[in-house]
Design a protein around this motif. Structure first.
Motif, short mmCIF file in Angstrom:
data_model
loop_
_atom_site.label_atom_id
_atom_site.label_comp_id
_atom_site.label_asym_id
_atom_site.label_seq_id
_atom_site.Cartn_x
_atom_site.Cartn_y
_atom_site.Cartn_z
N ASN A 207 0.87 -1.18 0.00
CA ASN A 207 0.00 0.00 0.00
C ASN A 207 0.91 1.23 0.00
OD1 ASN A 207 -1.74 1.86 2.51
ND2 ASN A 207 -2.26 1.80 0.34
N ARG A 208 0.82 2.00 -1.07
CA ARG A 208 1.66 3.20 -1.18
C ARG A 208 0.76 4.42 -1.25
NH1 ARG A 208 4.78 1.89 -6.36
NH2 ARG A 208 5.76 3.90 -6.02
N ASN A 209 1.11 5.40 -0.44
CA ASN A 209 0.24 6.58 -0.34
C ASN A 209 1.01 7.86 -0.57
OD1 ASN A 209 -2.25 5.15 0.72
ND2 ASN A 209 -0.68 4.51 2.18
N LEU A 210 0.34 8.77 -1.23
CA LEU A 210 0.93 10.07 -1.52
C LEU A 210 0.08 11.13 -0.84
CD1 LEU A 210 2.92 11.75 -3.24
CD2 LEU A 210 1.32 11.53 -5.15
N LEU A 211 0.67 11.86 0.07
CA LEU A 211 -0.06 12.93 0.76
C LEU A 211 0.33 14.25 0.13
CD1 LEU A 211 0.29 11.98 4.56
CD2 LEU A 211 -1.56 11.44 2.98
N LEU A 212 -0.66 14.96 -0.37
CA LEU A 212 -0.37 16.22 -1.05
C LEU A 212 -0.57 17.41 -0.13
CD1 LEU A 212 -2.02 15.51 -4.53
CD2 LEU A 212 0.40 15.39 -3.93
N SER A 213 -1.14 17.19 1.04
CA SER A 213 -1.35 18.31 1.95
C SER A 213 -1.05 17.86 3.36
CB SER A 213 -2.80 18.81 1.82
OG SER A 213 -3.49 18.74 3.05
N SER A 214 -0.69 18.83 4.20
CA SER A 214 -0.33 18.46 5.57
C SER A 214 -1.56 18.16 6.41
CB SER A 214 0.50 19.56 6.21
OG SER A 214 -0.19 20.78 6.09
N ASP A 215 -2.73 18.50 5.89
CA ASP A 215 -3.97 18.20 6.62
C ASP A 215 -4.56 16.85 6.24
OD1 ASP A 215 -3.96 20.61 8.03
OD2 ASP A 215 -4.85 21.66 6.33
N LYS B 289 5.48 -17.98 1.69
CA LYS B 289 6.22 -16.76 1.35
C LYS B 289 5.23 -15.60 1.44
CE LYS B 289 8.40 -16.12 -2.67
NZ LYS B 289 8.86 -16.59 -3.99
N CYS B 290 5.37 -14.76 2.43
CA CYS B 290 4.43 -13.65 2.58
C CYS B 290 5.21 -12.37 2.83
CB CYS B 290 3.49 -13.87 3.76
SG CYS B 290 2.32 -15.20 3.49
N ALA B 291 4.77 -11.29 2.21
CA ALA B 291 5.44 -10.01 2.43
C ALA B 291 4.43 -8.90 2.37
CB ALA B 291 6.50 -9.80 1.34
N HIS B 292 4.71 -7.85 3.11
CA HIS B 292 3.85 -6.67 2.97
C HIS B 292 4.67 -5.41 3.15
CE1 HIS B 292 3.63 -5.48 7.20
NE2 HIS B 292 3.55 -6.76 7.49
N GLY B 293 4.19 -4.33 2.58
CA GLY B 293 4.90 -3.07 2.71
C GLY B 293 3.94 -1.90 2.61
N VAL B 294 4.21 -0.89 3.41
CA VAL B 294 3.39 0.32 3.38
C VAL B 294 4.31 1.52 3.27
CG1 VAL B 294 1.86 1.81 4.72
CG2 VAL B 294 1.52 -0.65 4.77
N THR B 295 3.98 2.44 2.39
CA THR B 295 4.72 3.71 2.37
C THR B 295 3.74 4.86 2.39
OG1 THR B 295 4.78 3.82 -0.05
CG2 THR B 295 6.66 2.78 1.03
N VAL B 296 4.14 5.90 3.08
CA VAL B 296 3.37 7.15 3.08
C VAL B 296 4.39 8.25 2.80
CG1 VAL B 296 1.95 8.73 4.42
CG2 VAL B 296 1.77 6.26 4.82
N GLY B 297 4.14 9.01 1.77
CA GLY B 297 5.14 10.03 1.45
C GLY B 297 4.55 11.21 0.71
N GLN B 298 5.43 12.14 0.45
CA GLN B 298 5.05 13.30 -0.33
C GLN B 298 5.72 13.20 -1.69
OE1 GLN B 298 6.49 15.90 2.59
NE2 GLN B 298 4.75 15.48 3.91
N LEU B 299 5.43 14.17 -2.55
CA LEU B 299 6.08 14.17 -3.85
C LEU B 299 7.58 14.31 -3.66
CD1 LEU B 299 3.72 16.44 -5.95
CD2 LEU B 299 4.10 13.98 -6.23
N ASP B 300 8.32 13.61 -4.47
CA ASP B 300 9.76 13.62 -4.38
C ASP B 300 10.31 14.95 -4.93
OD1 ASP B 300 12.42 12.89 -4.27
OD2 ASP B 300 12.36 11.97 -6.26
N GLU B 301 10.95 15.72 -4.04
CA GLU B 301 11.41 17.06 -4.45
C GLU B 301 12.50 16.97 -5.52
OE1 GLU B 301 10.37 20.14 -4.15
OE2 GLU B 301 8.63 19.38 -3.05
N GLN B 302 13.27 15.89 -5.50
CA GLN B 302 14.30 15.74 -6.54
C GLN B 302 13.67 15.61 -7.92
OE1 GLN B 302 17.79 13.48 -6.43
NE2 GLN B 302 17.45 12.75 -4.35
N SER B 303 12.54 14.87 -7.96
CA SER B 303 11.86 14.72 -9.24
C SER B 303 11.24 16.04 -9.68
CB SER B 303 10.77 13.65 -9.14
OG SER B 303 11.32 12.44 -8.72
N VAL B 304 10.70 16.78 -8.71
CA VAL B 304 10.13 18.09 -9.04
C VAL B 304 11.22 18.98 -9.63
CG1 VAL B 304 9.04 20.18 -8.11
CG2 VAL B 304 8.31 17.93 -7.28
#
Lengths: 440, 252
Positions: free
Chosen positions: A344-352, A369-384
């Motif tokens: 589950n990967r999430n992109l938060l565009l606002s601090s609220d 064989k089981c695996a899970h991963g979660v990420t929560v992040g903002q837009l990558d400033e390097q890419s911007v």
């Protein structure tokens, strides 16, 4: 939940009882009344229940939704047209009842059945009875009881053994009236070795707040192969509860894709029970902005050995929106050699904005064989910066990257006609500066 | 074209550039060499407008305008191009989409009409030959899954398509094998013209075997400690940076 609220829905049942499909069938009457009694007992789910911890449905409880007879003149034809998919048969439901004028019925070929639940209960009652609530039985919550008691229609699809259906069946659910209630129940049965594609789309009038409570049951016999996509594009004031409950037979395969862009408060559930050497993939993309609340709850149960599952959900949350992802994978004691991955990967565009993500693995077998991963992040400033260094302004760069994050899920959709419908909805839902459809 | 005067730059509390002055005339190729940590990449990034750097004093004038006051996209539209040492991977954005967006943003800035699809694809294809890239790369996500050499070639392709007036190549030679280095260098050489200037930031003299600079500057400890012509690079190859660093240490 207040007694008054329960009385409201009990009264609803009494008021529409005579017009409910299958009312002549005693087994169904019994099921409905039992469900109504359960609902009167438990009410809608409360945040005190673990499975509902992050989603408070008080806004639904505060309203009094009522079934409305379908004034299909109120249907926005141009909106409906945006969901037309080349080559697909479509069954259109308005406020929970099938509408023949708006539907494009499939060719009556070689024993496939695709019709409204009302029709199925007249013409194929025994088949419906054989499967109805079979997959659901193990589950219980207020919404399911509510749905069983009050469903006014839905779709019934039966694909006979070894039949490969080339064109998809598209179920389109339209809600129009303010405070209206669309309660639908779908049942899809895929015979051994059969293959078919189902698409369900939910749309509604922009101004009205309504409740769409839609439950689907799906039974895949041995080696059946079903591709199922759901487009939740309810109006911004709509409430949506949707659940798919699937049972996959040995060597069967289910590919499910869940796109959730609309609704003020939406809950999407996907439950899959896997048999020996069967597999499923669950993909999901949700966008929420403003004060939207979107909750995804998935459960994959590997009951038997050699099962394979892949799950990938992505969320984009802006402004004050709130998202929930609860993904559960259960590997039963006998389900050795299970191979399961969930992300589950999430992109938060606002601090609220807020996301609550809760992956759960429950493993009772020892060779898996089981695996899970979660990420929560903002837009990558390097890419911007990279994009800006190529002449793209900051806003466009951010929008391009946001779209790209989402589009990765859309590009997995195999059918071009469906992909372009989803892409159009995605483009409309996201900020558009810098994102141009003709360049994709 | 570019005049840098006594440029001082900090990253957080650390002063990285301690008074850089450099004049780059139209059509000139300047190589900036130096040991690791000398501030070479900082200089490249500051000129391109990356966040995270504080200019404490000094200035950089580009075609008589204050370069440091422009946001990065405006610098790009005015003809400044940075080829990244580590090009970013952008899943979900195709190469061709990025190129189209960039070309048209720059054209719009110059009050030119958008290129139509046919002209655009013609332009891109002709430039792809320069860097020996296959057309399929256009439809892949930007740099995603590219090898090191492919990423660098992709940077040169973008440069060729965007036709900058000042191109800054940050360690473009790093991580390239000899064949890739040759392809990249040929691409750069093909783009040399009397109106286009280059700043080549590099650690090794190797790149300069293929791209012959007009001037070579050695950066050490945040200062240019020595400038010369192409022969300076050869001297560095022989003697290393040590003697110049000592020199810089003595000066400060």
């Amino acid at each position: 939940m207040s007694t008054e609220l329960k009385q409201h829905y009990t009264a609803q049942y009494s008021a529409i009882k005579a017009s409910l499909p299958g009312m002549g069938l005693s087994w169904l009457n019994t099921a409905r009344e039992k469900a109504l009694a359960n609902f009167s007992e438990s009410g809608f789910p409360s945040p005190r229940e673990e499975e509902w911890r992050y989603t408070n449905i008080a806004p639904i409880e505060r309203r009094r939704f009522s079934s409305v007879s379908s004034p299909f003149e109120a249907v926005d034809r141009s909106r409906l047209k945006q969901f037309s998919i080349d080559g697909a048969a479509s069954l259109v439901f308005v406020n929970g009842r099938s509408n023949r004028e708006l539907s494009v019925l499939p060719e009556p070929a070689r024993g496939i059945i695709a019709c409204s639940m009302a029709e199925a209960l007249e013409l194929h009652a025994d088949r419906v009875r054989e499967y109805f609530a079979g997959v659901l039985n193990k589950e219980s919550n207020g919404f399911l009881a509510f749905n069983t008691a009050l469903f006014t229609d839905g779709a019934f699809v039966y694909v006979p053994q070894d039949m490969k259906v080339a064109s998809p069946v598209h179920l389109i659910f339209v809600s129009t009236g303010a405070d209206g209630l669309s309660t639908t129940r779908n049942l899809v049965i895929a015979g051994p070795g059969s293959q078919a594609e189902i698409i369900e789309s939910y749309i509604g009038s922009e101004e009205s707040g309504y409740l769409s409570a839609a439950v689907s049951e799906l039974v895949l016999a041995e080696q059946a192969d079903i591709r199922w996509s759901k487009l939740q594009c309810e109006s911004n004031r709509g409430f949506h509860f949707g659940g798919l409950y699937a049972d996959v037979g040995r060597y069967g395969r289910l590919n499910h894709a869940n796109f959730s862009f609309g609704g003020l408060l939406a809950r999407n559930e996907v439950h899959v029970d896997l048999s020996e050497a069967s597999e499923c993939s669950l993909d999901g993309l949700f966008l929420c902005t403003g004060r939207q609340h979107v909750d995804h709850h998935t459960r994959i149960c590997h009951r038997e050995a050699h099962g394979f599952s892949r799950e990938s959900y992505k969320g984009i949350l802006d402004q004050r929106a709130r998202g929930v992802f609860q993904g559960r994978i259960i590997v039963a004691r006998d389900a050795q050699k299970t191979d399961a991955e969930m992300s589950n990967r999430n992109l938060l565009l606002s601090s609220d904005a807020e996301i609550d993500s809760k992956p759960q693995l429950e493993i009772y077998a020892d060779d898996v064989k089981c695996a899970h991963g979660v990420t929560v992040g903002q837009l990558d400033e390097q890419s911007v910066f990279y994009l800006r260094s190529r002449g793209v302004d900051r806003e466009s760069a951010r929008n391009m990257l946001t779209f790209a994050f989402a589009n990765e899920m859309v590009e997995k959709v195999k059918r071009p006609g469906l992909r372009s419908v989803i892409q159009a909805e995605l483009l409309a839902a996201l900020p558009q500066t810098g994102v141009r459809k003709e360049w994709l | 074209m570019l005049a840098i005067e006594s440029l001082h730059v900090r990253v957080e509390d650390k002063e990285i550039l301690k008074g850089i002055s450099l004049n780059v005339g139209a059509g000139e190729v300047h190589a900036i060499m130096g040991p690791n940590g000398s501030g070479k990449s900082t200089l490249a990034h500051v000129l391109a407008g990356r966040d995270g750097y504080t200019v404490t004093s000094g200035m950089a004038t580009y075609n008589h305008a204050n370069l440091l006051a422009m946001p990065p996209e405006e610098r790009a539209r005015e003809g400044v191009f940075l080829a990244f040492q580590y090009p970013v991977e952008i899943p979900g954005v195709s190469n061709i989409y990025l190129l189209k967006t960039a070309v048209n943003a720059i054209r719009k800035h110059r009050a030119l009409e958008e290129l139509d699809a046919m002209d655009f694809i013609g332009l891109v294809k002709s430039k792809m030959k320069l860097v020996d890239m296959d057309e399929q790369f256009l439809y892949r996500a930007v740099n995603e899954g590219f090898s090191g050499g492919e990423k660098k070639r992709n940077e040169i392709l973008q440069m060729a398509v965007l036709e900058p007036r000042l191109a800054i190549l940050d360690e473009t030679d790093s991580g390239l094998d000899i064949d890739a280095l040759r392809v990249v260098s040929d691409g750069v050489n093909a783009l040399r013209s009397k109106d286009r200037s280059f700043i080549l930031v590099t650690h090794y003299q190797r790149l300069l075997d293929y791209i012959k600079p007009d001037f070579v500057h050695v950066l050490a400890g945040g200062r240019i400690v020595k400038s010369g012509d192409a022969s300076l690079a050869l001297e560095l190859e022989d003697r290393g940076y040590g003697w110049l660093e000592q020199h810089a240490g003595a000066a400060s």
